[in-house]
Design an enzyme around this catalytic site. Structure first.
Site, PDB file in Angstrom:
ATOM      1  N   CYS A  74       0.862  -1.176   0.000  1.00  0.00           N
ATOM      2  CA  CYS A  74       0.000   0.000   0.000  1.00  0.00           C
ATOM      3  C   CYS A  74       0.903   1.232   0.000  1.00  0.00           C
ATOM      4  O   CYS A  74       1.710   1.401   0.920  1.00  0.00           O
ATOM      5  CB  CYS A  74      -0.860  -0.043   1.265  1.00  0.00           C
ATOM      6  SG  CYS A  74      -1.872   1.409   1.528  1.00  0.00           S
ATOM      7  N   CYS A 183      -0.871   3.856  -6.528  1.00  0.00           N
ATOM      8  CA  CYS A 183      -1.747   3.200  -5.548  1.00  0.00           C
ATOM      9  C   CYS A 183      -1.907   1.762  -6.014  1.00  0.00           C
ATOM     10  O   CYS A 183      -2.140   1.515  -7.211  1.00  0.00           O
ATOM     11  CB  CYS A 183      -3.103   3.915  -5.519  1.00  0.00           C
ATOM     12  SG  CYS A 183      -4.361   3.035  -4.557  1.00  0.00           S
TER      13      CYS A 183
HETATM   14  N1  DGL Z   1      -3.953   0.601  -2.017  1.00  0.00           N
HETATM   15  C1  DGL Z   1      -3.545   1.725  -1.309  1.00  0.00           C
HETATM   16  C2  DGL Z   1      -2.373   2.471  -1.862  1.00  0.00           C
HETATM   17  O1  DGL Z   1      -1.554   1.862  -2.504  1.00  0.00           O
HETATM   18  C3  DGL Z   1      -4.448   2.483  -0.418  1.00  0.00           C
HETATM   19  C4  DGL Z   1      -5.591   3.152  -1.003  1.00  0.00           C
HETATM   20  C5  DGL Z   1      -6.506   3.658   0.066  1.00  0.00           C
HETATM   21  O2  DGL Z   1      -6.873   2.880   0.932  1.00  0.00           O
HETATM   22  O3  DGL Z   1      -6.869   4.836   0.013  1.00  0.00           O
HETATM   23  O4  DGL Z   1      -2.228   3.639  -1.645  1.00  0.00           O
END
Ligand code: DGL
Length: 258
Positions: A74, A183
């Site tokens: 993430c 993301c």
């Molecule tokens: N998948 C996540 C990222 O890479 C988080 C997205 C989120 O929960 O806002 O930032």
């Protein structure tokens, strides 16, 4: 720490499975445990303190399952919490950050676009990275609403298409030649994004680089697994339907409070 323990991977939700896929492909003999904190998704609008607390909760859960290494799949959690995680726990952490360097280095127009969460784009780590590329114009766009739609299983919805158009059109007009997906949820949008962007604009994400880094760290530290138990396990704290759809029916998803 022993080499036959699993690799733990967490994300705010189902998006980090795009990273899990790359790790599983490169290291098929490693057991992986994936944690989707979908109940608390999205992390993107939360404060740094909240993101640190949630990241520690996820790490505690994976360490209780005996993980030998943690992949923070993430960008939002990495850019806001990896320093605090490394300071608190005695286990290697691999993080994911937007691939600004390869995009800026290869850009011919010296203009690149980045689509990421607010939490990532306002982080100190992201700011420090961008400071290294003064000669490149970086057009930043927060992907408001995208993570929630993916979590709700609305990847191919008209609403998604409309949001993507509104985020990407200004970048096309600015003449970017690279789009960085900052993301881990966004690789699931590549087919729609590809339809919107002209062919000459490259799309890059960091999934493969994270898998290679995981391999390198295992090689240098704990070592590879020799165990025959390699079946990946997935945990979620919400209804597992969308997660199961995204990974396919060959893998076991466990719904649990955490
Ligand atoms: N998948 C996540 C990222 O890479 C988080 C997205 C989120 O929960 O806002 O930032």
């Amino acid at each position: 720490m022993d080499n036959n323990q699993p690799i733990g991977i967490f994300d705010s939700g189902i998006g980090g499975t795009s990273i899990w896929r790359e790790i599983h492909l490169l290291l098929p003999t490693e057991k992986t445990i994936y944690l989707a904190d979908s109940k608390n998704a999205p992390y993107g609008q939360k404060s740094k303190e909240e993101i640190v607390t949630l990241s520690m909760k996820n790490t505690d859960f994976l360490l209780k399952l005996n993980c030998k290494l943690i992949v923070v799949a993430c960008n939002t959690a990495t850019t806001n919490a990896i320093k605090e995680l490394r300071a608190k726990y005695n286990v290697p952490f691999i993080g994911i950050e937007p691939a600004i360097k390869p995009a800026a280095t290869n850009s011919k127009t010296q203009k690149i676009g980045i689509l990421a969460t607010q939490g990532t784009l306002t982080s100190e780590l992201f700011y420090n990275t961008t400071q290294k590329f003064h000669n490149t114009k970086i057009i930043e766009q927060v992907g408001h609403g995208l993570v929630q739609l993916i979590e709700d299983g609305q990847i191919n919805s008209p609403e998604m298409n409309q949001l993507l158009h509104s985020y990407l059109q200004p970048m096309i007009e600015e003449d970017i030649d690279y789009l960085v997906l900052g993301c881990s949820h966004y690789p699931y949008l590549i087919p729609q994004i590809r339809k919107i962007l002209p062919d000459h604009i490259h799309i890059i994400d960091s999934g493969e680089a994270v898998a290679k880094q995981t391999k390198k760290i295992l090689q240098k530290t704990i070592g590879f697994s020799t165990s025959s138990d390699v079946a990946p396990l997935f945990y979620t704290n919400t209804n597992p339907k969308v997660l199961q759809e995204i990974i396919g029916c060959n893998y076991q998803v466990i719904q649990k409070e955490f």
